[in-house]
Write a protein that holds these residues in place. Structure first.
Motif, PDB file in Angstrom:
ATOM      1  N   GLY A  96       0.812  -1.209   0.000  1.00 43.70           N
ATOM      2  CA  GLY A  96       0.000   0.000   0.000  1.00 43.70           C
ATOM      3  C   GLY A  96       0.845   1.258   0.000  1.00 43.70           C
ATOM      4  N   LEU A  97       1.980   1.192   0.700  1.00 46.13           N
ATOM      5  CA  LEU A  97       2.863   2.353   0.742  1.00 46.13           C
ATOM      6  C   LEU A  97       3.752   2.419  -0.496  1.00 46.13           C
ATOM      7  CD1 LEU A  97       3.964   2.296   4.504  1.00 46.13           C
ATOM      8  CD2 LEU A  97       2.280   3.797   3.437  1.00 46.13           C
ATOM      9  N   GLY A  98       3.743   1.354  -1.296  1.00 43.99           N
ATOM     10  CA  GLY A  98       4.547   1.359  -2.517  1.00 43.99           C
ATOM     11  C   GLY A  98       6.028   1.279  -2.247  1.00 43.99           C
ATOM     12  N   ALA A 213     -10.841   9.297  -1.699  1.00 41.15           N
ATOM     13  CA  ALA A 213      -9.699   9.004  -2.569  1.00 41.15           C
ATOM     14  C   ALA A 213      -9.242   7.556  -2.500  1.00 41.15           C
ATOM     15  CB  ALA A 213      -8.533   9.928  -2.215  1.00 41.15           C
ATOM     16  N   GLU A 216      -9.286   5.477  -5.736  1.00 44.53           N
ATOM     17  CA  GLU A 216      -8.252   5.904  -6.670  1.00 44.53           C
ATOM     18  C   GLU A 216      -6.894   5.322  -6.267  1.00 44.53           C
ATOM     19  OE1 GLU A 216     -10.674   7.826  -5.523  1.00 44.53           O
ATOM     20  OE2 GLU A 216     -11.704   8.078  -7.440  1.00 44.53           O
ATOM     21  N   VAL A 217      -6.637   5.327  -4.938  1.00 46.59           N
ATOM     22  CA  VAL A 217      -5.371   4.764  -4.476  1.00 46.59           C
ATOM     23  C   VAL A 217      -5.296   3.291  -4.849  1.00 46.59           C
ATOM     24  CG1 VAL A 217      -4.007   4.173  -2.441  1.00 46.59           C
ATOM     25  CG2 VAL A 217      -5.070   6.432  -2.616  1.00 46.59           C
ATOM     26  N   LEU A 220      -4.768   2.815  -8.555  1.00 48.91           N
ATOM     27  CA  LEU A 220      -3.386   3.088  -8.952  1.00 48.91           C
ATOM     28  C   LEU A 220      -2.468   1.916  -8.613  1.00 48.91           C
ATOM     29  CD1 LEU A 220      -3.207   6.835  -7.939  1.00 48.91           C
ATOM     30  CD2 LEU A 220      -2.967   5.913 -10.249  1.00 48.91           C
TER      31      LEU A 220
END
Lengths: 420, 544, 331
Positions: A96-98, A213, A216-217, A220
């Motif tokens: 989730g934090l990428g 949001a 959208e997260v 992505l």
């Protein structure tokens, strides 16, 4: 450089060549040899600069990796089975934090009943976690995939899980070609994080995101992962240019060009399947037109690549070392989605759970059944039907029927009998 | 940095969220009236000048002090400091030694030769001031500051009034008195000595636009005491007045070895202590009531007792003989009044000094239309004006509370009223802010610091000389004492509000400029008000 | 005492600042140029002790490290009210990962910084009592025993306030929470449970352990400063009253912390390498009722029939603290 070494050692050396800066270690079979080897490399000074941290749990292992990665360090850890499940919250969080963490999962069954042997239940339980998941067929590929994994992870800023079959690969001593440091350095650029905790440019990472949001997260995350479908073949090609061998990519096929029946699988079992198919294709054995599709990249799932391979066949058989309890196959579900509308006959074979040996004999039998379209949609390879029927009968008749695993063991004569 | 959508954010971006909209109460900075200021008869802004002294800027402190009172060195000696009695610090340890700091500042001003800044304006108006006591000097000072010409007519050969002719030197050294008067003269106050005004309306004719009367109360009250021809009965006013003229000890009033003083006020104490210094072996105060009822200030009584003066409580003098007096014992009745008991005693006495109070000489006010007197006091309104327009009065002649400080206050108040009068207006004092009570403060924050005791003159020297009994503080002590001030009700820039705000909604404006609330973010929790040590923040309900 | 007592300047070291102090003796919070690590616009409740404690502590750490600081934050009130998308209040590099892993995340950051930055940049981890004493305790203990170069700050408001005031292992006996209801024969939280993590931190023999409250800013800042002078695992446990969870007036936040300390309910001390070096002595000792009465979470102890025996037990706990830590001895 060719070396005759254990799979774990090979992976450890490959990881070390990637110059990780933080490694966290928590022991769990069958992964343990990897971090042991890395620890030795760090402590001896061969791998430097690198912090090797003995953590108190897998949850901490992934959390330390999260912190290290967010602070700009190339971070690595390894786990398996219960360990992977114990860190699940952090596994999702890293994705989730990428954060481009690379983790080896030495695939092992998950309990209960506790079982240390190989299947894919652990990794596949994390198929929706947001991690890219790569499955190695053999130790050479396991080694190579780790090098590609760092490249992929850091480019996309997503974590990558390299899965290799526990014991079957991790503990197998095989000949592998270990690349040189120069080769790896040429292939894997220095880690340039997309986001980093830096006092010179402070940011807040890990905000709370509400309904406005969140979709959208998540979208992505999906879109970014789908980019790996393009990157993986490209990185595999580059890899070939630098290291001189085919490794990685989305899928591998074997004798699939003219196949009417295509067997789909992941991991080390592909070797056995290939041997089986070679046997079945022999004219004296009927010269069956059967081929193999090995999936290297399970997440993101290469729908198009799979569909392209299957489109000229008549049927597919997904042989998988995992079970979606109450549904059937996990890999099969994705394969079916890939060929939606194509009108292929498809079968799921659940095999090798908890380390159950998958033999050529059994495979040949079930593939032949499949080619005669005599299979159920979901099949269990070498299931002891008698044992399960007995237990089911017991549960129908006795209220306190007792623990299933122990019953089965007793029925099999493994533990002392006690009547219910 | 290319930041991932939504989960990674730019620093400090929450400034977009104006949490001030949550507020139901708003904090506001206030200046409340400190109890010392409220209690000061001279209307000094004590907290205000201590603020400067705390920082070591003594000149600024002195200037803030002399905005209201031109006589700090005198005040620091003779004021009975009601400010200290009102001081909130008593609830913690002991009152701030305001009076000693005031004296330090006054002495510092004399030592350093600080002058008043000349007034920028000149109204062209002339005001006659009758009497150069504290009321007259104060009035003249404030009139001069306001741009008027003040001319003092003083009947005595030297200026100062009762400060010179009533207060012994051991309490107020004359060089101090002279220095502060000289500074006023330098400032532009004109003092005409040996100029007695016997008719005020006539005097006004001499080009004056208004007059302030401050003639004091110099006439001793008498009591009938049967006395033999040879007995020596004197009055306190005369004794103290004669002391001022005495350049040599043998020119001092002859009181004898055994002196009896009759009365219970500060004057009685002054006389008894003076007698002791003149060589009396025995100085006895005879007072008809008890110590608790005595009008003299307790610390003066205490000092007198230390100096060997004895006091006969509950006693009246029935008659005075050549070398003794007869006193009658008294007893307090149910209402606390002394009643004779019929029990008598003779005690030896070479002289009896009567200290039974004073009256004013109001001869100059005869035939002033509209002017009213009552029981020897000139009646004035809230603006210190008598019934005759343009004629103002203050000090001992206009009030029952006869202290130097009250007189200074009268002079200031009258000067402001005269100023308004000269402009054709009526003086309206500014409204007083609410009192800074102890309950409104958070005393936790004041560190423990007991009062600094002023040095006291060695007892033998006190009994034989007219040297000043109480010493002053040195700079270190004065600073310490000033810093004991809790700044009740007035911000002293401790940064607490700035620090304790959970929402960073207090803006620090810098030294001397205090703070400001940022109502964009203030949620109105009130922690600032609760934790303000001095109670300078109040919470006010928000409208709507 | 942790800080050098200063000469008498009206208020000593009790107030945040004082115009009379030379600048080097003023607190970080007194400075007009203080960092405001957590900025205005955060969504903490009115009078939030945690928002205050966080700014006190992180500003002090920023000062001590000359701005070379990274923060890791546990899930909880502090995280939620400071970083709701699209706004963050933090002005320092800051990361939130999970509820229970903050100490480990900080370990990872410290390890990365050791490699990348030769340890020039320092790490502070922070969380509430739930994230520290309960769910994050494993990671905390691991970080301690490895002696990782992390200052972990627990903002203790004695319960799970973010989720609606439930009991944590830091909730004191008799206190009412949503899961220790004020009903039944023994209303409120039970006696004999809970843990005091500073003492457990001490048992790890880490280089630095201290407690503080938002009522003693100078002490708190001195402890952060001292902590940042030391390498290795450090623990600072700050009592931060919660108006919502404690049922106190918003303006009483600092007062409650002061009362907790002055009654002996919350011992304020400092320890290095497992040994207590200093305590902040009680200045004006008060009975525990003074502390309990203003809090609605103890309201069931008072009223028409006060539970005197329960109050006595709480007083006994405070007395034990006073004995155990020597809170009445002169500094």
């Amino acid at each position: 450089m060719l070396k005759q070494i254990e799979g774990s050692r090979a992976v450890a050396e490959a990881v070390a060549l990637c110059r990780p800066e933080v490694i966290c270690a928590y022991p769990i079979s069958p992964q343990t040899h990897i971090v042991e080897a890395l620890g030795e490399l760090v402590k001896g000074g061969a791998l430097a600069p690198c912090e090797f941290i003995n953590v108190e749990s897998e949850f901490a292992a992934m959390s330390v990796a999260i912190g290290a990665s967010a602070a700009g360090a190339r971070s690595y850890t390894a786990t398996a089975s219960q360990g992977l499940l114990f860190m699940v919250e952090a596994v999702y969080n890293a994705a989730g934090l990428g954060l481009p963490i690379v983790m080896t999962v030495a695939n092992r069954a998950i309990g209960a009943p506790i079982n240390i042997w190989n299947d894919h239940s652990d990794a596949l339980s994390q198929r929706d976690s947001g991690w890219i998941q790569l499955f190695a067929e053999n130790n050479q590929e396991a080694l190579d995939l780790h090098i590609q994994a760092f490249r992929l992870a850091e480019e996309l800023s997503l974590p990558v899980m390299v899965c290799m079959d526990g014991f079957i690969l991790t503990h197998a001593v095989e000949r592998v070609d270990l690349p040189t440091q120069e080769q790896v350095d040429a292939y894997l650029p220095k880690y340039e994080p997309r986001q980093v905790l830096d006092p010179r440019e402070p940011v807040s990472i890990g905000a709370m995101v509400g309904p406005e949001a969140f979709m959208e997260v998540r979208y992505l995350a999906h879109a970014k992962q789908m980019q790996a479908l393009e990157r993986m073949p490209a990185y595999a090609a580059e890899f070939k240019a630098v290291f001189g061998r085919d490794s990685g990519g989305l899928i591998h096929t074997y004798r699939a060009e003219d196949a009417e029946t295509i067997v789909i699988a992941m991991g080390s079992v592909l070797g056995t399947i290939k041997d089986t198919i070679d046997e079945m294709r022999l004219p004296e054995n009927g010269g069956h037109r059967i081929g193999v599709l090995g999936i290297t990249c399970f997440r993101p799932f290469p729908h198009a690549a799979v569909a392209a391979v299957l489109k000229n066949s008549k049927r597919f058989i997904v042989l998988e070392k995992s079970l979606a309890v109450g549904s059937g196959g996990i890999v099969a579900t994705d394969v079916r989605m890939a060929v939606t509308g194509v009108g292929l006959q498809g079968y799921t074979v659940i095999a090798g759970l908890g380390g159950r040996a998958i033999t050529i004999k059994s495979l040949r039998g079930i593939f032949e059944q499949g080619m005669r379209d005599e299979l159920e949609r979901v099949n269990f390879l070498d299931l002891d039907r008698k044992a399960v029927d007995k237990q089911l009968a017991r549960e129908r008749t006795i209220r306190r029927s007792g623990p299933i695993a122990e019953n089965l063991l007793r029925d099999a004569g493994v533990v002392a009998a006690r009547n219910y | 940095m290319e930041k991932p959508f939504a989960i990674t954010l730019d620093p400090g971006s929450s400034l977009a969220n104006r949490t001030g909209s949550w507020r139901t109460f708003r904090p506001e900075y206030v200046d409340r009236l400190p109890p010392c200021n409220a209690a000061c008869p001279a209307g000094e802004n004590i907290q205000g000048w201590l603020f400067h002294a705390e920082g070591g800027d003594y000149e600024a402190a002195w200037r803030a002090l002399t905005d209201n009172n031109p006589l700090p060195a005198i005040m620091g000696r003779v004021c009975y400091h009601p400010c200290e009695s009102a001081c909130n610090r008593q609830n913690i340890d002991a009152a701030v030694g305001i009076n000693s700091v005031e004296r330090f500042l006054g002495d510092e001003a004399i030592k350093r030769g600080w002058k008043f800044h000349p007034s920028a304006q000149d109204s062209g108006k002339r005001v006659l001031v009758v009497g150069s006591g504290p009321a007259g000097l104060s009035a003249a000072y404030h009139l001069t500051r306001l741009g008027h010409r003040a001319v003092i007519h003083e009947a005595a050969p030297l200026a100062g009034g009762m400060m010179r002719y009533g207060i012994p030197k051991y309490r107020l050294p004359r060089d101090v008195l002279d220095a502060e008067i000289r500074r006023l003269v330098d400032f532009g106050v004109e003092i005409r000595l040996r100029t007695k005004v016997s008719n005020v309306l006539e005097a006004l004719q001499d080009g004056f636009d208004a007059v302030f009367l401050g003639v004091g109360a110099h006439i001793a009250k008498r009591a009938y005491i049967p006395a033999g021809d040879a007995s020596k009965v004197l009055d306190a006013v005369a004794v103290l007045h004669d002391m001022e003229g005495a350049q040599l000890p043998d020119m001092a009033p002859m009181l004898g070895r055994r002196v009896v003083v009759y009365g219970g006020g500060n004057t009685a104490i002054d006389v008894a202590r003076t007698a002791k210094r003149l060589g009396a072996e025995e100085a006895i105060i005879v007072y008809r009531r008890t110590r608790e009822k005595m009008p003299a200030h307790d610390f003066e009584v205490e000092e007198a007792l230390q100096e060997g003066i004895s006091i006969k409580w509950l006693s009246t003098i029935k008659e005075a003989g050549e070398d003794d007096i007869m006193i009658e014992k008294m007893a307090l009745d149910d209402k606390g009044f002394p009643q004779p008991t019929g029990e008598f005693e003779r005690i030896p006495a070479d002289s009896v000094v009567l200290a039974l109070g004073q009256d004013s000489d109001l001869g100059l006010l005869e035939n002033v239309p509209g002017l009213v007197t009552d029981k020897g006091l000139v009646q004035v309104d809230a603006a210190m004006m008598t019934g005759h327009p343009g004629v103002f009065a203050g000090g001992d002649m206009a009030g029952n509370e006869r202290t130097v400080t009250v007189a200074v206050g009268h002079g200031k108040k009258a000067a402001r009223a005269i100023d308004a009068y000269l402009r054709g207006k009526t003086y309206a004092p500014p409204p007083k802010p609410e009192l800074a009570t102890f309950e409104r403060m958070n005393p936790w924050y004041y560190s423990d610091a007991p009062k600094t005791v002023r040095p006291v003159l060695d007892i033998i020297r006190r009994q034989s000389t007219f040297e000043e009994v109480l010493g002053g503080l040195d700079e270190h002590n004065a600073l310490f004492e000033a810093r004991r001030c809790m700044s009740c009700g007035n911000c002293f820039e401790c940064d607490n509000c700035y620090g304790v705000c959970p929402d960073n909604a207090v803006i620090k404006l810098g030294p001397g400029r205090r703070f400001q609330f940022n109502y964009d973010y203030c949620k109105g929790c009130g922690v600032c008000a609760a934790e303000c040590p001095c109670g300078a923040i109040r919470m006010v309900p928000e409208e709507n | 005492m942790s800080f050098q007592p200063i000469k008498f300047y009206q208020t000593g070291t009790f107030t945040v600042g004082n115009r009379l102090l030379p600048p080097e003796q003023r607190s970080v919070q007194a400075s007009a140029k203080r960092f405001n690590s957590i900025n205005s616009g955060h969504r903490a409740c009115q009078g939030c002790g945690e928002a205050l404690g966080a700014r006190y502590a992180i500003d002090a750490a920023m000062e001590a490290t000359d701005g070379q600081l990274v923060c890791a934050n546990a899930t909880g009130c502090l995280e939620v009210f400071s970083t709701p998308y699209p706004e963050t209040s933090w002005q320092v590099p800051w990361i939130h990962s999970l509820f229970g892993n903050t100490a480990a995340v900080a370990t990872g950051i410290a390890a990365a910084l050791k490699v990348k930055d030769q340890g020039g940049t320092r790490v502070v981890a922070q969380g509430g009592d739930g994230g520290t004493t309960d769910i994050g305790f494993g990671c905390l203990s691991g970080m301690f025993e490895r002696n990782d170069d992390v200052l972990y700050i627990c903002y203790d408001n004695q319960g799970y306030m973010n989720t609606g005031v439930q009991r944590s292992s830091a909730t004191p006996p008799a206190a009412r929470t949503a899961t220790t209801m004020a009903v039944g024969p023994e209303p409120g939280n039970v006696f004999g449970q809970g843990k005091f993590v500073p003492a457990i931190a001490l048992a790890h023999d880490i280089p630095y352990v201290a407690t503080a409250t938002v009522a003693d800013l100078r002490d708190l800042e001195a402890k952060v400063r001292r902590a940042m002078e030391i390498r290795g695992a450090r623990y600072l446990h700050i009592l931060v009253p919660c108006p919502l969870g404690w049922g106190t007036a918003a303006h009483d936040t600092i007062r409650m912390a002061r009362l907790a300390k002055e009654t002996g309910i919350f011992p304020v001390f400092e320890a290095e390498h497992g040994e207590i070096r200093a305590v902040l002595p009680i200045r004006r000792q008060l009975p525990v009722e003074e502390y309990l009465k203003p809090q609605k979470r103890y309201a069931h102890l008072f009223g028409k029939q006060p539970h005197v025996e329960v109050i006595a037990r709480l007083q006994a706990l405070a007395d034990r603290n006073i004995r155990r830590y020597g809170l009445l001895e002169q500094a």
